[in-house]
Enzyme design. Structure first.
Site, PDB file in Angstrom:
ATOM      1  N   LYS A 143     -20.738 -18.667 -11.606  1.00  0.00           N
ATOM      2  CA  LYS A 143     -21.272 -18.148 -12.865  1.00  0.00           C
ATOM      3  C   LYS A 143     -22.689 -17.619 -12.671  1.00  0.00           C
ATOM      4  CE  LYS A 143     -22.354 -19.351 -17.657  1.00  0.00           C
ATOM      5  NZ  LYS A 143     -22.164 -20.317 -18.763  1.00  0.00           N
TER       6      LYS A 143
ATOM      7  N   HIS B 111      20.109   0.479   0.322  1.00  0.00           N
ATOM      8  CA  HIS B 111      19.532   0.552  -1.026  1.00  0.00           C
ATOM      9  C   HIS B 111      19.909  -0.669  -1.869  1.00  0.00           C
ATOM     10  CE1 HIS B 111      17.878   4.452  -0.256  1.00  0.00           C
ATOM     11  NE2 HIS B 111      19.054   4.995  -0.024  1.00  0.00           N
TER      12      HIS B 111
END
Length: 621
Positions: free
Chosen positions: A224, A373
């Site tokens: 922070k 595929h």
């Protein structure tokens, strides 16, 4: 609520000590024209790029599959300036569970003039390495208590981390209470993840005691206040930290990057704790088993292990992430496969390899699956795996060319030679080409032979997926979660609803076809005989068209074969059921459930075909 986070990974590279000795030589400037923003375009240059990594070291020659797809980028250490502590001395706070390269870090900070404040075992390790240490209790005038639960939770620690140097009232408060600031905070956390996923599990109380409290508090506080405090959570960032501290300028972006990594580290840690605790409540506080499976809030920690060249198409950017949930530890799957050889995996390679591996892993007998595929275009099971391979390719050799071939048995020398030399059934001359070979293991000779087939052939070694996984799928703005489709023929009943009951061989063919069809995209039809797929139709908007494609591929072999459908037939007469019967299918397996099931039964009775209802649908979208 469903959140997807990316986890700060644990250390995996080689010693940071050796990296540090040549750090200056290996740190390349990206663009010296704007040092304050040099990190914004920088990624990590090494063979294993982690999502939040600022790393230098490289892995070994045989890597986890995803690790082979890393772009080689460079990162420059920006110029930096240390903010003086309230006392005028520079202070670093170090508290570590993982003490890798701690001596290197401590000596480096000490040489730069930092006073090192530390806790318990960390302090002892530093002192043993000849590094001077001020213990936390000397600052707090308070000993560790509650079996170590309370060590750093004190204003003398958090005040020194959180105070803003540009706020006079903050500094006045520190001076009033005799608190010095910290310029560097280096913390990593109790090994909760490793403890709760260890072999044999862990008792609830032991799990609770491995939840870190003081560590996350210090990390969050430092992150922070990143404008004034550098926070480091990964030992592999120690060389970069020291290089930064040696500089003479400042770069807030570098500080923010470390702060981001710190918050991500804590977020990943908290997600593991939350996941583990939810599992401990299963069946206690929830109203149903469904509630246990699907918690009201779910966080999925993801770790980026590779940047891909592109996505499904060249204009789409892409990356590959590994799921770091506790549930995925040692649970198998393509994501954790080892790549022994070949080009880097692409976005579509991952999808196809996953489809092939999931399909072949379902079969108990030696089996080969060929995928194109994401659809299996050839499947065959035989005691002789060489024959199974040939039959799987023969099912659709045109589609098989350039596809993915997967086996559920070890690839030995004989099978590797067959894969390398087998010619296409279409002309008997063209050597078959594949993108990927997947198997559970390889003999040394088998691997050597396959590696000579092609420089680009990707050779993967994977573990079977565990059953019971949570299946997740993204839609715009949300996610769908469901149980994985784990049912096999042994889990269901094939109910005879026609006048003619199938012979034992026909029932086996129906079960085989049914297991294949669950891996084919809907609408799906599979025709099979003698444990071999003869033809399949996939992805059509109507079931009749899928049937026609399957019949065309099966050709004359359809006579006496089994047919499986992923869902019920809405119509029978002059539709899919009658067309199948007219072409000589001997048995049909379908879920049933249509309002016209009676028509399907009557049609099969007319043609003397066995009809089996499974009461299980296998849609795959």
């Amino acid at each position: 609520m469903f959140g997807v986070g990316a986890a700060a990974p644990t250390s995996t590279a080689t010693s940071a000590i050796s990296a540090a000795t040549t750090a200056h030589a290996r740190l390349h400037s990206i663009n010296a024209t704007s040092s304050s923003h040099s990190l914004s375009s920088a990624l990590i240059g090494c063979a294993r790029v982690q999502f939040c990594s600022l790393r230098l070291n490289c892995g070994g020659p045989i890597k986890a599959m995803a690790d082979t797809n890393t772009k080689t980028d460079t990162i420059s250490v920006p110029n930096s300036a240390s903010h003086p502590s309230a006392s005028g001395n520079k202070q670093a706070l170090i508290s570590l569970s993982d003490k890798k390269d701690l001596a290197f870090l401590g000596k480096g900070l000490q040489e730069l003039g930092y006073t090192i404040v530390s806790t318990g075992g960390t302090a002892s390790t530093l002192e043993s390495a000849g590094v001077s240490v001020t213990k936390v209790e000397q600052l707090t005038s308070f000993p560790e208590m509650l079996d170590g639960r309370v060590k750093t939770l004190h204003p003398s620690i958090h005040g020194g981390i959180l105070a803003r140097r540009d706020q006079k009232r903050h500094m006045d408060d520190l001076n009033k209470h005799g608190i010095a600031t910290f310029d560097v905070v280096v913390v990593n956390l109790y090994p909760f993840y490793n403890k709760v996923t260890s072999t044999g599990g862990i008792e609830f109380e032991d799990g609770i005691e491995n939840i870190d409290i003081g560590g996350p508090a210090m990390i969050r506080a430092a992150a922070k206040n990143n404008k004034d405090v550098l926070v480091v959570v990964d030992p592999q960032d120690y060389p970069l930290l020291l290089e930064f501290l040696k500089g003479g300028g400042d770069d807030q972006f570098f500080r923010r990057r470390l702060a981001w990594k710190a918050f991500q580290h804590v977020a990943s840690y908290d997600s593991a704790v939350a996941e583990w605790l939810w599992k401990q409540t299963s069946g206690i506080s929830t109203s149903s088993a469904d509630d246990d499976k699907f918690p009201p809030s779910l966080t999925v920690p993801l770790e980026r292990v590779s940047s891909l060249r592109y996505g499904e198409n060249p204009h789409q950017k892409a990356a590959f992430y590994v799921d770091k949930r506790l549930a995925e530890v040692n649970a198998g799957g393509i994501a954790t496969a080892i790549q022994h050889h070949g080009k880097s995996m692409s976005y579509n390679n991952y999808l196809d390899a996953d489809a092939a591996w999931n399909c072949v892993s379902e079969f108990k007998n030696p089996t080969c699956v060929v995928v194109k595929h994401t659809n299996p275009c050839g499947v065959a099971s035989r005691d002789d795996i060489l024959e199974a391979y040939r039959l799987a390719v023969k099912a659709d050799p045109v589609s098989a060319f350039g596809g993915i071939v997967a086996f559920n048995v070890e690839i030995d020398e004989a099978l590797a030679k067959e894969i390398r030399e087998f010619r296409s059934p279409t002309d008997g001359e063209t050597r078959m080409f594949y993108e990927i070979v997947v198997a559970p293991k390889y003999t040394e000779k088998g691997l050597e032979i396959l590696q000579k087939k092609s420089k680009s052939l990707r050779i993967l070694e994977a573990q079977k997926n565990e059953k019971g996984k949570l299946s997740l799928r993204q839609v715009g703005g949300g996610w769908l979660a469901q149980d994985s489709d784990d049912l096999t023929p042994q889990d269901i009943q094939f109910n005879v609803v026609s006048e003619k009951a199938p012979q034992e061989s026909e029932l086996r063919d129906a079960e085989f076809a049914w297991l294949c069809v669950k891996h084919v995209k809907s609408n799906a039809i599979v025709i099979a005989k003698n444990n071999c797929m003869l033809g399949m139709g996939s992805g059509q908007p109507n079931r009749v068209e899928s049937l026609r494609i399957a019949l065309k591929k099966a050709g004359d072999e359809v006579k006496g074969a089994a047919l499986a459908s992923d869902a019920f037939f809405p119509f029978a007469w002059k539709d899919a059921v009658e067309i199948a019967c007219e072409n000589g299918v001997s048995v049909i397996a379908e879920p049933g459930g249509s309002i016209r099931d009676a028509d399907a039964i009557d049609c099969c009775n007319k043609y003397g075909v066995s009809l089996l209802f499974t009461n299980v649908r296998h849609f795959r979208h």
